[in-house]
Write an enzyme that holds these catalytic residues in place. Structure first.
Site, PDB file in Angstrom:
ATOM      1  N   PHE A 182      -8.082  11.842   7.229  1.00 32.50           N
ATOM      2  CA  PHE A 182      -8.302  10.397   7.037  1.00 32.50           C
ATOM      3  C   PHE A 182      -6.995   9.732   7.438  1.00 32.50           C
ATOM      4  O   PHE A 182      -5.967   9.946   6.782  1.00 32.50           O
ATOM      5  CB  PHE A 182      -8.619  10.177   5.555  1.00 32.50           C
ATOM      6  CG  PHE A 182      -8.829   8.760   5.114  1.00 32.50           C
ATOM      7  CD1 PHE A 182     -10.104   8.190   5.109  1.00 32.50           C
ATOM      8  CD2 PHE A 182      -7.770   7.995   4.650  1.00 32.50           C
ATOM      9  CE1 PHE A 182     -10.308   6.892   4.659  1.00 32.50           C
ATOM     10  CE2 PHE A 182      -7.963   6.698   4.198  1.00 32.50           C
ATOM     11  CZ  PHE A 182      -9.246   6.147   4.199  1.00 32.50           C
ATOM     12  N   ALA A 221       3.045   0.592   7.910  1.00 35.40           N
ATOM     13  CA  ALA A 221       1.863   0.233   7.113  1.00 35.40           C
ATOM     14  C   ALA A 221       1.538   1.326   6.109  1.00 35.40           C
ATOM     15  O   ALA A 221       0.716   2.203   6.361  1.00 35.40           O
ATOM     16  CB  ALA A 221       0.653  -0.024   8.026  1.00 35.40           C
ATOM     17  N   GLY A 222       2.253   1.304   4.982  1.00 32.32           N
ATOM     18  CA  GLY A 222       1.985   2.254   3.885  1.00 32.32           C
ATOM     19  C   GLY A 222       1.150   1.545   2.845  1.00 32.32           C
ATOM     20  O   GLY A 222      -0.081   1.472   2.953  1.00 32.32           O
ATOM     21  N   SER A 282      -2.560  13.937   5.880  1.00 31.65           N
ATOM     22  CA  SER A 282      -2.878  15.241   5.281  1.00 31.65           C
ATOM     23  C   SER A 282      -3.938  15.920   6.140  1.00 31.65           C
ATOM     24  O   SER A 282      -4.848  15.248   6.653  1.00 31.65           O
ATOM     25  CB  SER A 282      -3.458  15.068   3.873  1.00 31.65           C
ATOM     26  OG  SER A 282      -2.587  14.317   3.077  1.00 31.65           O
ATOM     27  N   GLY A 294     -12.933   6.241  -4.227  1.00 32.67           N
ATOM     28  CA  GLY A 294     -13.405   7.591  -4.596  1.00 32.67           C
ATOM     29  C   GLY A 294     -12.284   8.612  -4.465  1.00 32.67           C
ATOM     30  O   GLY A 294     -12.160   9.521  -5.293  1.00 32.67           O
ATOM     31  N   ILE A 311      11.321  22.227 -21.475  1.00 30.75           N
ATOM     32  CA  ILE A 311      11.081  23.260 -22.492  1.00 30.75           C
ATOM     33  C   ILE A 311      11.575  24.624 -21.995  1.00 30.75           C
ATOM     34  O   ILE A 311      12.144  25.412 -22.732  1.00 30.75           O
ATOM     35  CB  ILE A 311       9.575  23.292 -22.884  1.00 30.75           C
ATOM     36  CG1 ILE A 311       9.235  22.029 -23.698  1.00 30.75           C
ATOM     37  CG2 ILE A 311       9.218  24.564 -23.671  1.00 30.75           C
ATOM     38  CD1 ILE A 311       7.763  21.816 -23.979  1.00 30.75           C
ATOM     39  N   GLU A 368      -2.431   8.072  -1.439  1.00 31.72           N
ATOM     40  CA  GLU A 368      -3.698   7.365  -1.708  1.00 31.72           C
ATOM     41  C   GLU A 368      -3.468   6.144  -2.594  1.00 31.72           C
ATOM     42  O   GLU A 368      -4.295   5.802  -3.441  1.00 31.72           O
ATOM     43  CB  GLU A 368      -4.764   8.321  -2.246  1.00 31.72           C
ATOM     44  CG  GLU A 368      -5.119   9.372  -1.208  1.00 31.72           C
ATOM     45  CD  GLU A 368      -6.432  10.068  -1.412  1.00 31.72           C
ATOM     46  OE1 GLU A 368      -7.330   9.484  -2.032  1.00 31.72           O
ATOM     47  OE2 GLU A 368      -6.551  11.209  -0.928  1.00 31.72           O
ATOM     48  N   SER A 372       1.541   4.219  -7.600  1.00 28.36           N
ATOM     49  CA  SER A 372       1.242   3.716  -8.955  1.00 28.36           C
ATOM     50  C   SER A 372       1.324   2.189  -8.971  1.00 28.36           C
ATOM     51  O   SER A 372       0.535   1.522  -9.646  1.00 28.36           O
ATOM     52  CB  SER A 372       2.244   4.290  -9.962  1.00 28.36           C
ATOM     53  OG  SER A 372       1.993   5.664 -10.149  1.00 28.36           O
ATOM     54  N   GLU A 373       2.264   1.643  -8.194  1.00 28.85           N
ATOM     55  CA  GLU A 373       2.440   0.188  -8.164  1.00 28.85           C
ATOM     56  C   GLU A 373       1.203  -0.481  -7.561  1.00 28.85           C
ATOM     57  O   GLU A 373       0.761  -1.528  -8.045  1.00 28.85           O
ATOM     58  CB  GLU A 373       3.703  -0.165  -7.361  1.00 28.85           C
ATOM     59  CG  GLU A 373       5.017   0.229  -8.042  1.00 28.85           C
ATOM     60  CD  GLU A 373       5.302   1.746  -8.065  1.00 28.85           C
ATOM     61  OE1 GLU A 373       4.658   2.511  -7.305  1.00 28.85           O
ATOM     62  OE2 GLU A 373       6.174   2.168  -8.844  1.00 28.85           O
TER      63      GLU A 373
HETATM   64  N1  CAA Z   1     -13.841  -1.898  -1.702  1.00 28.96           N
HETATM   65  C1  CAA Z   1     -14.331  -2.657  -0.693  1.00 28.96           C
HETATM   66  N2  CAA Z   1     -13.664  -3.713  -0.155  1.00 28.96           N
HETATM   67  C2  CAA Z   1     -12.432  -3.986  -0.674  1.00 28.96           C
HETATM   68  C3  CAA Z   1     -11.868  -3.231  -1.715  1.00 28.96           C
HETATM   69  C4  CAA Z   1     -12.614  -2.143  -2.241  1.00 28.96           C
HETATM   70  N3  CAA Z   1     -12.138  -1.398  -3.214  1.00 28.96           N
HETATM   71  N4  CAA Z   1     -10.660  -3.736  -1.992  1.00 28.96           N
HETATM   72  C5  CAA Z   1     -10.466  -4.773  -1.182  1.00 28.96           C
HETATM   73  N5  CAA Z   1     -11.554  -4.922  -0.368  1.00 28.96           N
HETATM   74  C6  CAA Z   1     -11.767  -5.951   0.645  1.00 28.96           C
HETATM   75  C7  CAA Z   1     -11.581  -7.358   0.056  1.00 28.96           C
HETATM   76  O1  CAA Z   1     -12.773  -7.833  -0.517  1.00 28.96           O
HETATM   77  C8  CAA Z   1     -11.150  -8.148   1.273  1.00 28.96           C
HETATM   78  O2  CAA Z   1     -12.263  -8.515   2.046  1.00 28.96           O
HETATM   79  P1  CAA Z   1     -12.568 -10.074   2.455  1.00 28.96           P
HETATM   80  O3  CAA Z   1     -11.319 -10.622   3.084  1.00 28.96           O
HETATM   81  O4  CAA Z   1     -13.733 -10.006   3.386  1.00 28.96           O
HETATM   82  O5  CAA Z   1     -12.869 -10.763   1.173  1.00 28.96           O
HETATM   83  C9  CAA Z   1     -10.370  -7.117   2.081  1.00 28.96           C
HETATM   84  O6  CAA Z   1     -10.770  -5.832   1.646  1.00 28.96           O
HETATM   85  C10 CAA Z   1      -8.872  -7.269   1.924  1.00 28.96           C
HETATM   86  O7  CAA Z   1      -8.573  -7.150   0.543  1.00 28.96           O
HETATM   87  P2  CAA Z   1      -7.204  -7.611  -0.043  1.00 28.96           P
HETATM   88  O8  CAA Z   1      -6.996  -9.058   0.287  1.00 28.96           O
HETATM   89  O9  CAA Z   1      -7.171  -7.210  -1.463  1.00 28.96           O
HETATM   90  O10 CAA Z   1      -6.167  -6.772   0.826  1.00 28.96           O
HETATM   91  P3  CAA Z   1      -4.605  -6.632   0.742  1.00 28.96           P
HETATM   92  O11 CAA Z   1      -4.058  -6.666   2.123  1.00 28.96           O
HETATM   93  O12 CAA Z   1      -4.068  -7.594  -0.259  1.00 28.96           O
HETATM   94  O13 CAA Z   1      -4.403  -5.121   0.265  1.00 28.96           O
HETATM   95  C11 CAA Z   1      -4.212  -3.309  -1.281  1.00 28.96           C
HETATM   96  C12 CAA Z   1      -4.894  -4.635  -0.893  1.00 28.96           C
HETATM   97  C13 CAA Z   1      -4.885  -2.920  -2.563  1.00 28.96           C
HETATM   98  C14 CAA Z   1      -2.717  -3.493  -1.474  1.00 28.96           C
HETATM   99  C15 CAA Z   1      -4.489  -2.256  -0.152  1.00 28.96           C
HETATM  100  O14 CAA Z   1      -3.788  -2.564   1.019  1.00 28.96           O
HETATM  101  C16 CAA Z   1      -4.166  -0.839  -0.595  1.00 28.96           C
HETATM  102  O15 CAA Z   1      -4.972  -0.207  -1.254  1.00 28.96           O
HETATM  103  N6  CAA Z   1      -2.976  -0.321  -0.200  1.00 28.96           N
HETATM  104  C17 CAA Z   1      -2.660   1.090  -0.414  1.00 28.96           C
HETATM  105  C18 CAA Z   1      -3.164   1.887   0.757  1.00 28.96           C
HETATM  106  C19 CAA Z   1      -3.384   3.339   0.448  1.00 28.96           C
HETATM  107  O16 CAA Z   1      -3.895   3.712  -0.590  1.00 28.96           O
HETATM  108  N7  CAA Z   1      -3.028   4.156   1.436  1.00 28.96           N
HETATM  109  C20 CAA Z   1      -3.220   5.572   1.339  1.00 28.96           C
HETATM  110  C21 CAA Z   1      -3.706   6.105   2.650  1.00 28.96           C
HETATM  111  S1  CAA Z   1      -4.352   7.742   2.677  1.00 28.96           S
HETATM  112  C22 CAA Z   1      -3.050   8.790   2.282  1.00 28.96           C
HETATM  113  O17 CAA Z   1      -2.383   8.573   1.335  1.00 28.96           O
HETATM  114  C23 CAA Z   1      -2.736   9.984   3.097  1.00 28.96           C
HETATM  115  C24 CAA Z   1      -3.750  11.028   3.167  1.00 28.96           C
HETATM  116  O18 CAA Z   1      -3.811  11.749   4.142  1.00 28.96           O
HETATM  117  C25 CAA Z   1      -4.673  11.275   2.063  1.00 28.96           C
END
Ligand code: CAA
Length: 381
Positions: free
Chosen positions: A123, A130-131, A158, A241, A337, A363, A366-367
């Site tokens: 994924f 862009a983190g 990953s 999920g 411990i 994914e 925490s923040e």
């Molecule tokens: N389900 C569906 N849609 C969602 C949603 C959700 N849970 N959360 C937000 N959205 C939608 C919103 O409704 C919005 O849509 P509209 O503009 O049409 O209304 C759109 O997405 C944008 O939402 P936000 O305005 O909330 O977006 P944001 O830019 O403020 O970002 C954030 C929100 C929560 C900070 C997000 O960017 C985020 O989760 N960041 C962390 C990213 C992350 O977890 N990255 C990990 C990648 S994978 C990995 O770690 C490596 C690996 O290999 C496993």
């Protein structure tokens, strides 16, 4: 309210526990040291139905619920948190994305192979800039006839090296913000698609993490998942999920820390007594056990909401946030411990501390989880 697990859920847990003890525990320290991917074990987990646990049987999966998945992943992570990475990514990000948003043709072509474990998937959302700010992507996909031409760099992927297919989030409409992001399935061997070196990480060293490079990489338009511009929402909903998966991985690490700490505290004598008789150690064990039980209940609550097809975004963020904090704290207390021995590699508990750290980061940190939780609370007021 029913706090009992079904017979099927308990059987899944038992099967995963036995597999982990027999197949994962023996080589875990060596794989960690050598940064060796548990390829054989992942193949076996595929054959046992653990790589497409929540995919219906008609598409090659096992058709289990999310609670069963969480129970299995905890058992796997308890013995080897690195092995839990490909299991988690393949199940709760890759298969989930394809099952929910793929066409029947895409499922026929890819999901069957991914759910049976014949293929492993990645994924690919994050980029160097862009983190946490996941929509700030530079990777670009331009449509040309019946193909997309992708250019850009992805990182922290990953399964990046071992996977047969990556679900890549790319900008298809510049200037449209998150509405201009699209997800494309890119198979290994596609023209212009290469992977970087295996990253040398603090923890989960047996899992493979790398950069992906796209240099005029061409993929057919039929490899686009859902519509152009749907990508960001797909990423967010799939990560909801995925966070249950990471919470479960964190639970496994925390439980391993607790069990190791109890065994050691009952054996180790200082001042003529077992150290488990000292209040300072009892206090640590009690705190660890209480926090782990709370984190498990929260994780299974989020999993149950998902299984009941109710909103679970806030609860999965809570589970991931809390379980990962608990894992870090429990692993640190376990090392404490063990004292000086805990700091030595021979006892294996320093690995728990190193492995726990990533659960607070990937994914969604925490923040970010707290941001998701707070936003959903504040929206209601
Ligand atoms: N389900 C569906 N849609 C969602 C949603 C959700 N849970 N959360 C937000 N959205 C939608 C919103 O409704 C919005 O849509 P509209 O503009 O049409 O209304 C759109 O997405 C944008 O939402 P936000 O305005 O909330 O977006 P944001 O830019 O403020 O970002 C954030 C929100 C929560 C900070 C997000 O960017 C985020 O989760 N960041 C962390 C990213 C992350 O977890 N990255 C990990 C990648 S994978 C990995 O770690 C490596 C690996 O290999 C496993």
């Amino acid at each position: 309210m029913d706090f009992n697990y079904s017979e099927e859920q308990l059987l899944v847990q038992k099967t995963a526990r036995e597999f982990a003890a027999e197949q994962l525990a023996p080589g875990v320290a060596e794989r960690d040291e050598k940064m060796e991917f548990p390829a054989e074990q992942i193949k076996m987990l595929g054959e046992m139905g653990f790589m497409g646990m929540m995919v219906p049987e008609e598409w090659g999966g096992s058709g289990f619920d999310t609670v069963s998945y969480s129970l299995a992943l905890e058992e796997i992570a308890k013995m080897d948190a690195s092995a839990a990475v490909p299991v988690s990514v393949n199940n709760s990000l890759v298969c989930a994305l394809l099952y929910k948003y793929g066409t029947d043709d895409q499922k026929e072509k890819y999901l069957r192979k991914l759910a049976t474990g014949e293929w492993l998937g990645a994924f690919s959302l994050s980029e160097p800039q862009a983190g946490s700010d996941a929509s700030n992507l530079l990777t670009h996909a331009e449509k040309s006839g019946d193909q997309y031409i992708i250019n850009g760099t992805k990182n922290w992927v990953s399964n990046g090296i071992t996977s047969n297919i990556a679900f890549v989030f790319a900008v298809t409409e510049k200037g449209a913000g998150h509405h201009g992001i699209t997800v494309l399935a890119v198979t290994k061997g596609s023209d212009g698609f290469t992977t970087g070196k295996k990253e040398n990480k603090l923890g989960i060293r047996g899992s493979d993490t790398c950069e992906l490079y796209f240099d005029d990489c061409t993929v057919p338009v039929k490899n686009r998942i859902a519509k152009e511009g749907d990508g960001f929402k797909i990423a967010m909903s799939v990560l909801d999920g995925g966070r249950i998966g990471i919470a479960s991985q964190a639970l496994g690490i925390a439980q391993a820390a607790l069990e190791s700490a109890i065994t050691y505290a009952n054996e180790r004598k200082q001042f003529g007594k077992q150290i488990s008789s000292f209040g300072a150690v009892k206090e640590k064990i009690a705190k660890m056990a209480t926090e782990i039980t709370s984190a498990r209940l929260l994780t299974h609550y989020a999993a149950n909401l998902k299984d009941e097809e109710k909103p679970f975004s806030k609860e999965s963020a809570m589970a991931k946030y809390y379980a990962s904090e608990v894992a870090m704290s429990a692993a640190t207390e376990c090392v404490q411990i063990f004292g000086g021995y805990g700091y030595m590699k021979d006892y294996g508990v320093e690995r728990l501390m190193r492995d726990a750290k990533i659960t607070q980061i990937y994914e969604g940190t925490s923040e970010i989880q707290k941001l998701v939780i707070a936003r959903s609370m504040l929206e209601k007021t």
